[in-house]
Motif scaffolding. Structure first.
Motif, mmCIF file in Angstrom:
data_model
loop_
_atom_site.group_PDB
_atom_site.id
_atom_site.type_symbol
_atom_site.label_atom_id
_atom_site.label_comp_id
_atom_site.label_asym_id
_atom_site.label_seq_id
_atom_site.Cartn_x
_atom_site.Cartn_y
_atom_site.Cartn_z
ATOM 1 N N LEU A 166 0.861 -1.181 0.000
ATOM 2 C CA LEU A 166 0.000 0.000 0.000
ATOM 3 C C LEU A 166 0.895 1.228 0.000
ATOM 4 O O LEU A 166 1.748 1.368 0.884
ATOM 5 N N THR A 167 0.706 2.118 -0.951
ATOM 6 C CA THR A 167 1.530 3.322 -1.062
ATOM 7 C C THR A 167 0.694 4.570 -0.856
ATOM 8 O O THR A 167 -0.376 4.713 -1.460
ATOM 9 N N LEU A 168 1.202 5.421 0.006
ATOM 10 C CA LEU A 168 0.640 6.749 0.154
ATOM 11 C C LEU A 168 1.482 7.660 -0.723
ATOM 12 O O LEU A 168 2.676 7.832 -0.478
ATOM 13 N N GLU A 169 0.883 8.201 -1.762
ATOM 14 C CA GLU A 169 1.661 8.932 -2.769
ATOM 15 C C GLU A 169 2.229 10.237 -2.227
ATOM 16 O O GLU A 169 3.365 10.611 -2.525
ATOM 17 N N SER A 170 1.451 10.931 -1.435
ATOM 18 C CA SER A 170 1.872 12.197 -0.831
ATOM 19 C C SER A 170 1.159 12.285 0.520
ATOM 20 O O SER A 170 0.015 12.734 0.600
ATOM 21 N N ALA A 171 1.835 11.828 1.540
ATOM 22 C CA ALA A 171 1.186 11.632 2.837
ATOM 23 C C ALA A 171 0.612 12.934 3.401
ATOM 24 O O ALA A 171 1.215 14.020 3.291
ATOM 25 N N THR A 172 -0.548 12.809 4.014
ATOM 26 C CA THR A 172 -1.203 13.928 4.703
ATOM 27 C C THR A 172 -1.465 13.542 6.157
ATOM 28 O O THR A 172 -1.506 12.353 6.498
#
Lengths: 114, 111
Positions: free
Chosen positions: B76-82
């Motif tokens: 699972l990848t978070l592309e641009s974490a918030t």
């Protein structure tokens, strides 16, 4: 929409007393029903499931659950609570036509008081 | 939780960074899932996969990407974490009609 409801966020029970954790479901067809338990900082562990047959299902650690189709409920029960039963409990429903996807309740935190 | 492994167990990352959570199962289960667990929301499905190279969105897929090139892995990848993605993430696997087996979880903090 398909959903599973656990109406109580928190249940407190004295050690040795019977416990009940409530679950109702609103899903299509004849769902499979499950209970999972989560201890602090751990993953979810399977307790028991109902697919068909006897409405009273027995599971791990002395837990059992009663399926009631007319009330669309699947309450978790134990005759005599232990302090070690204190944990977070999740009810879930699985329907055959949703890609093996579960619908989870929001969880009930059970505290057994010594 | 033997048979399904998540890594890392804990991760702190900064807003805007990409981060990947790993999930590996040894049973060759067809189905794999990613859930996030948040107070007041219980478990919410992010993505699931019915087989290698087959993935589908769950309830809360925005901001996440998955792949499944091999049956046993489901990262699972978070592309641009918030900051709103701060959560505990659980991977699970199963076969059709069988209860899930969950990993131990990854606690992700986005600062």
């Amino acid at each position: 929409a398909q959903s599973v409801a656990q109406p109580e966020d928190q249940v407190n029970v004295a050690e040795g007393n019977p416990l009940t954790v409530k679950c109702t479901y609103s899903v299509s067809g004849n769902p499979y029903l499950f209970w999972y338990v989560q201890y602090p900082n751990r993953g979810l562990q399977f307790l028991l499931k109902y697919i068909t047959g006897d409405n009273l299902v027995k599971g791990s650690y002395g837990f059992e659950a009663e399926f009631n189709k007319s009330q669309t409920s699947f309450h978790l029960k134990k005759p005599s609570a232990l302090v070690s039963d204190s944990a977070l409990y999740f009810c879930a429903a699985l329907t055959p036509n949703t890609g093996n996807q579960f619908y989870f309740g929001t969880g009930t935190s059970l505290t057994v008081i010594p | 939780d033997a048979g399904i492994t998540q890594s890392p167990r804990y991760k702190i990352t900064e807003t805007g960074r990409q981060v990947t959570l790993m999930c590996h199962q040894t049973w060759s289960h067809s189905y794999m899932f990613w859930y996030r667990q948040d107070l007041g929301h219980g478990l919410r499905l992010i993505y699931y996969s019915a087989a290698a190279d087959i993935t589908d969105k769950g309830e809360v897929p925005d901001g996440y990407v998955v792949s499944r090139s091999k049956t046993e892995n489901f990262p699972l990848t978070l592309e641009s974490a918030t900051r709103s993605q701060t959560s505990v993430y659980f991977c699970a696997s199963s076969e059709w009609g069988v209860g899930y087996t969950f990993g131990s979880g990854t606690r992700l903090t986005v600062v």
